[in-house]
Design a protein around this motif. Structure first.
Motif, PDB file in Angstrom:
ATOM      1  N   THR A 194     -12.807   1.380  53.750  1.00  0.00           N
ATOM      2  CA  THR A 194     -13.281   1.807  55.069  1.00  0.00           C
ATOM      3  C   THR A 194     -14.066   3.116  54.978  1.00  0.00           C
ATOM      4  OG1 THR A 194     -11.328   0.761  55.986  1.00  0.00           O
ATOM      5  CG2 THR A 194     -12.546   2.209  57.438  1.00  0.00           C
ATOM      6  N   PHE A 195     -13.511   4.094  54.265  1.00  0.00           N
ATOM      7  CA  PHE A 195     -14.222   5.380  54.187  1.00  0.00           C
ATOM      8  C   PHE A 195     -15.502   5.266  53.386  1.00  0.00           C
ATOM      9  CE2 PHE A 195     -10.388   7.265  55.907  1.00  0.00           C
ATOM     10  CZ  PHE A 195     -10.956   8.155  56.781  1.00  0.00           C
ATOM     11  N   CYS A 196     -15.486   4.383  52.383  1.00  0.00           N
ATOM     12  CA  CYS A 196     -16.697   4.138  51.619  1.00  0.00           C
ATOM     13  C   CYS A 196     -17.767   3.598  52.571  1.00  0.00           C
ATOM     14  CB  CYS A 196     -16.392   3.128  50.517  1.00  0.00           C
ATOM     15  SG  CYS A 196     -17.689   2.981  49.333  1.00  0.00           S
ATOM     16  N   GLY A 197     -17.369   2.628  53.417  1.00  0.00           N
ATOM     17  CA  GLY A 197     -18.302   2.052  54.390  1.00  0.00           C
ATOM     18  C   GLY A 197     -18.859   3.115  55.318  1.00  0.00           C
ATOM     19  N   ILE A 198     -17.983   3.991  55.826  1.00  0.00           N
ATOM     20  CA  ILE A 198     -18.420   5.016  56.778  1.00  0.00           C
ATOM     21  C   ILE A 198     -19.385   5.990  56.107  1.00  0.00           C
ATOM     22  CG2 ILE A 198     -17.638   6.972  58.165  1.00  0.00           C
ATOM     23  CD1 ILE A 198     -15.035   5.348  58.597  1.00  0.00           C
ATOM     24  N   ALA A 199     -19.063   6.366  54.856  1.00  0.00           N
ATOM     25  CA  ALA A 199     -19.923   7.316  54.152  1.00  0.00           C
ATOM     26  C   ALA A 199     -21.309   6.706  53.894  1.00  0.00           C
ATOM     27  CB  ALA A 199     -19.269   7.729  52.841  1.00  0.00           C
ATOM     28  N   LEU A 232     -24.410  -3.541  56.542  1.00  0.00           N
ATOM     29  CA  LEU A 232     -23.328  -2.656  56.088  1.00  0.00           C
ATOM     30  C   LEU A 232     -22.010  -2.991  56.774  1.00  0.00           C
ATOM     31  CD1 LEU A 232     -25.089   0.806  55.780  1.00  0.00           C
ATOM     32  CD2 LEU A 232     -24.071  -0.555  53.963  1.00  0.00           C
ATOM     33  N   ILE A 233     -22.088  -3.245  58.075  1.00  0.00           N
ATOM     34  CA  ILE A 233     -20.855  -3.590  58.808  1.00  0.00           C
ATOM     35  C   ILE A 233     -20.272  -4.881  58.254  1.00  0.00           C
ATOM     36  CG2 ILE A 233     -19.959  -4.366  61.043  1.00  0.00           C
ATOM     37  CD1 ILE A 233     -21.801  -2.383  62.385  1.00  0.00           C
ATOM     38  N   VAL A 234     -21.136  -5.889  58.013  1.00  0.00           N
ATOM     39  CA  VAL A 234     -20.654  -7.172  57.508  1.00  0.00           C
ATOM     40  C   VAL A 234     -20.036  -6.996  56.120  1.00  0.00           C
ATOM     41  CG1 VAL A 234     -21.392  -9.452  56.734  1.00  0.00           C
ATOM     42  CG2 VAL A 234     -22.226  -8.552  58.900  1.00  0.00           C
ATOM     43  N   LEU A 235     -20.690  -6.179  55.266  1.00  0.00           N
ATOM     44  CA  LEU A 235     -20.150  -5.938  53.921  1.00  0.00           C
ATOM     45  C   LEU A 235     -18.780  -5.276  53.986  1.00  0.00           C
ATOM     46  CD1 LEU A 235     -23.170  -4.738  51.761  1.00  0.00           C
ATOM     47  CD2 LEU A 235     -21.712  -6.736  51.398  1.00  0.00           C
ATOM     48  N   LEU A 236     -18.681  -4.265  54.849  1.00  0.00           N
ATOM     49  CA  LEU A 236     -17.412  -3.542  54.998  1.00  0.00           C
ATOM     50  C   LEU A 236     -16.305  -4.477  55.456  1.00  0.00           C
ATOM     51  CD1 LEU A 236     -15.682  -0.931  55.430  1.00  0.00           C
ATOM     52  CD2 LEU A 236     -16.647  -0.822  57.711  1.00  0.00           C
ATOM     53  N   LEU A 237     -16.618  -5.283  56.481  1.00  0.00           N
ATOM     54  CA  LEU A 237     -15.591  -6.182  57.016  1.00  0.00           C
ATOM     55  C   LEU A 237     -15.221  -7.249  55.988  1.00  0.00           C
ATOM     56  CD1 LEU A 237     -16.788  -6.627  60.708  1.00  0.00           C
ATOM     57  CD2 LEU A 237     -14.935  -5.237  59.850  1.00  0.00           C
ATOM     58  N   THR A 238     -16.227  -7.755  55.260  1.00  0.00           N
ATOM     59  CA  THR A 238     -15.931  -8.762  54.251  1.00  0.00           C
ATOM     60  C   THR A 238     -14.974  -8.192  53.207  1.00  0.00           C
ATOM     61  OG1 THR A 238     -18.159  -9.587  54.567  1.00  0.00           O
ATOM     62  CG2 THR A 238     -16.977 -10.427  52.675  1.00  0.00           C
ATOM     63  N   ALA A 239     -15.262  -6.973  52.773  1.00  0.00           N
ATOM     64  CA  ALA A 239     -14.388  -6.347  51.776  1.00  0.00           C
ATOM     65  C   ALA A 239     -12.983  -6.166  52.340  1.00  0.00           C
ATOM     66  CB  ALA A 239     -14.969  -5.008  51.361  1.00  0.00           C
ATOM     67  N   ASN A 240     -12.898  -5.718  53.586  1.00  0.00           N
ATOM     68  CA  ASN A 240     -11.593  -5.560  54.240  1.00  0.00           C
ATOM     69  C   ASN A 240     -10.844  -6.891  54.266  1.00  0.00           C
ATOM     70  OD1 ASN A 240     -12.802  -3.139  56.616  1.00  0.00           O
ATOM     71  ND2 ASN A 240     -11.369  -2.805  54.941  1.00  0.00           N
TER      72      ASN A 240
END
Lengths: 323, 419
Positions: A194-199, A232-240
């Protein structure tokens, strides 16, 4: 031939596993049983499992109060044969019976993506990312807040830990879900992701601000910024979801894309709504940065004046439009 | 409501009048009251009054004179509004607009009403200080007479207006102001409150009458208004563009000052205050008399703004972040609705001036829906060559042709200099 008995919870997750070599296994709440059950609807001597001369296992109900059942919920009258892997119920208590020849699924190889994602749970990395996010926040405060307004500075700084706490709610929720379903929370990896995504998102925003100024607020930059943000949002959510959900990979990607689209469309819808209210005011790109951030070639005053012809002809063409 | 924007001030003016004037004022009123009408704009659907004003009947030709702004709704939206008069003795009848002059806010209206005594026009201007009498129906209270003083033409106005010292109030719009002989010297048009009234001079009325006699009734008012706007704007900008623009020192640069007499400038700054690290010096110039087209739509203004921002104690990035906030919204200074104008279309680019300086420059245009060839234009420019200071120059023009807007834009951007 030995028999394996799995005691299941309501979600059919295994909570106990027994293996017996004998020909008869007794079930019930009484302590003299082979499998001692806890459920209050189970009788002290509820049922027994017996192997007949053909090696077939039979479930026999011992005139229990709430009965015994075999998948798919058929009541056992006296004794009924069971297949390996079939579920049966004593009262409400579910059991799964296997013989020791039952085939098991082949071993799963280590999932490389999962391994990589799990590495994001490294505490040092999380601390660095946290620091980056904090720095970005302080930087944007520093840009707009005058030094003289000490009170406003301290108020904004006090808000920062709260903001971080709110940001950890998402990985916490994912960890909770995954703990309930897979007995494995993976909170730190989720936090890292999550923090990686935000950064990365903050970095993207910064890059786009410079690009927007450099290209004079061209519409392509707006598109690039929005689509980049969506990706970026899709990548972050997919990783989550990769770590939190037990779904096939395409389903995870689809779920993440759907959720990402909903989030972006919502913000786009909001801006469209406000757009309509401000329709009468002129809309232009007001981005200003020092000249050293300007990467393209400035137009000459003459070229700019000449280009304005287009505005006059284009608005003239829209005179008759009713909207 | 425009017809009601007069200021009500209840001062008694008659107290100081000398016996002779009072006498003739009484006679004047008694003689001319039958030639004064209340002009009413009625909404067809509800039959209710939308606005009211005053009108007066001329001797030759038999026409009613009033302000354009009193009858504008009936001119532009004849399907929605109609006109009616109310004369002494509650006599009512229909009215029909036959000619308009939006620049001088006048309208000629045909009527079946034929009073015995009618108004004629005074061709000589009164002498400064002469007592003149404004007639009209303020706030629907009944016809009244207001004596006041003729104080010449308004000094810094592009459009000639008589400065009348006397209370002109809402509802008196379109009424005549007469000299002691009862001849019309002006038409009531506006008020700035507290005994400050403005009148359209009689020669503007005379010119409209001559044009009407020559051309007859107009078929297409929109086209006529369009022509009036274009020719008035051309006259105004000929003067502005041919003037030798006087520049004044402004922060580190020079900006245009009062380039023609009818453009007035003001200024302000926060440099003495220690509070804000961002120091601002601002100057505004404007030709603020607008031309009334309808209750939602005005035009004809010119506005120029200059802002010098400097922040020696801020980091350049901090300065630019606040610099950007200062240009993030710019609005046109005339009123217009969606039915009147198109949406603005803008271009925004970093422009290199001939002297090598750079500025983020924005130019926006919207077209008038009902008047071909007329636009509102907005220009904004922010200098980029300095780390901790910036010069914003901005103008808006309303009711302007493409050619004039571009010529003004060129002259303006060349006049703003960083030294």
């Amino acid at each position: 031939m030995a028999v394996i008995i799995e005691v299941l919870n309501k979600q059919h997750k295994v909570i106990e596993r027994h293996k017996f070599a004998q020909q008869q296994v007794a079930f019930g709440r009484a302590y003299d049983n082979d499998v001692i059950l806890y459920d209050k609807h189970v009788c002290p001597h509820h049922a027994s499992l017996q192997q007949d001369e053909n090696g077939q296992w039979l479930l026999r109900d011992l005139s229990s109060m709430n009965g015994s059942f075999i998948e798919p919920r058929e009541q056992v009258q006296q004794a009924q044969a069971l297949r390996s892997g079939q579920i049966c119920w004593l009262g409400e208590q579910a059991l799964r019976i296997y013989d020791d020849q039952h085939q098991v699924a082949p071993a799963q190889p280590f999932n490389r993506i999962e391994q990589k994602l799990l590495k994001l749970g490294h505490l040092g990395l999380i601390a660095t990312l946290l620091l980056l996010v904090l720095l970005e926040e302080v930087f944007s405060l520093w840009l707009v807040l005058p030094d003289k307004q000490q009170a406003q500075w301290s108020r904004s700084l006090i808000d920062l830990p709260l903001m971080l706490l709110v940001l950890t709610l998402w990985p916490a929720a994912l960890a909770m879900w995954s703990k309930l379903n897979q007995h494995e929370a993976r909170f730190l990896p989720q936090l890292g992701i999550t923090f990686c995504g935000i950064a990365v998102m903050a970095l993207w925003q910064l890059l786009m601000t410079i690009l927007n100024f450099s290209l004079d607020g061209a519409e392509t930059v707006a598109w690039l910024r929005e689509s980049g943000r969506l990706i970026l949002i899709v990548l972050l959510l997919t990783a989550n979801f990769y770590l939190a959900l037990q779904l096939t990979v395409p389903k995870k990607v689809m779920l993440a894309t759907g959720l990402g689209l909903i989030l972006s469309l919502q913000s786009m819808g909001l801006s469209l709504l406000f757009d309509d209210m401000r329709r009468m005011a002129p809309r232009f790109d007001s981005s200003l940065l020092p000249m050293s951030f300007y990467l393209s070639k400035p137009v000459s005053a003459d070229e700019f004046a000449k280009a304005s012809d287009e505005l006059f002809s284009s608005t003239s063409a829209k005179r008759a439009d009713e909207d | 409501m425009r017809a009601l924007w007069w200021w009500w001030c209840g001062l008694l003016l008659l107290g100081s009048a000398n016996p002779v004037a009072a006498d003739s004022a009484e006679q004047l009123f008694a003689r001319y009251e039958p030639a004064l009408l209340q002009v009413r704009v009625l909404e067809k659907a509800s039959g209710a009054k939308a606005s009211i004003g005053t009108g007066f009947v001329l001797e030759q030709p038999n026409l009613l004179v009033t302000n354009y702004h009193v009858v504008s709704e009936a001119v532009l939206f004849p399907d929605k509004y109609q006109l009616e008069y109310l004369a002494v003795g509650q006599k009512k009848g229909q009215l029909k607009v036959v000619a308009v002059d939006v620049i001088n806010d006048l309208a000629l209206v045909s009527t079946d009403y034929q009073p015995e005594q009618r108004f004629s026009i005074q061709n000589e201007r009164p002498v400064q200080g002469a007592t003149i009498y404004s007639l009209g129906n303020p706030h629907d209270l009944g016809m009244i007479l207001v004596p006041g003083t003729y104080n010449g033409l308004q000094k810094y106005s592009f459009y000639p207006r008589i400065h009348f010292t006397g209370a002109v109030n809402a509802g008196m719009s379109g009424g005549p102001t007469v000299d002691a002989a009862g001849k019309v010297v002006g038409v009531n048009v506006a008020s700035a409150g507290n005994q400050l009234g403005f009148l359209v001079p009689a020669d503007a009325l005379q010119a409209l009458l001559q044009r009407f006699i020559k051309d007859g009734e107009v078929a297409d008012f929109k086209q006529q208004i369009d022509q009036q706007l274009v020719s008035s704007q051309q006259k105004m900008f000929e003067q502005i563009l041919s003037a030798d623009w006087q520049l004044k020192d402004f922060g580190p640069g020079k900006v245009p000052d009062e380039v023609v007499p009818f453009i007035r400038c003001w200024g302000e700054s926060n440099v003495e205050k220690n509070k804000d690290q961002l120091k601002k010096v601002a100057a505004f110039c404007s030709q603020s008399e607008e031309i009334f087209l309808s209750q939602q739509f005005t035009t004809g203004r010119i506005e120029m703004q200059f802002e010098w921002l400097h922040a020696p104690d801020l980091h350049p990035l901090q300065f630019f972040s606040r610099y950007q906030q200062n240009i993030s919204s710019a609005n046109p200074d005339n009123q217009a609705g969606k039915e009147d104008v198109t949406a603005f279309e803008c271009q925004h680019k970093v422009v290199q001036q001939p002297n090598g300086q750079h500025a983020k420059t924005v130019f926006c245009v919207r077209a008038y829906r009902n008047f071909a060839g007329l636009f509102d234009a907005l220009y904004l420019s922010a200098s980029l060559d300095h780390d901790k200071q910036g010069l914003i120059s901005h103008f808006t023009l309303s009711g302007i042709t493409q050619q004039t807007a571009q010529a003004f834009s060129r002259k303006f951007s060349e006049a703003v200099l960083w030294q």
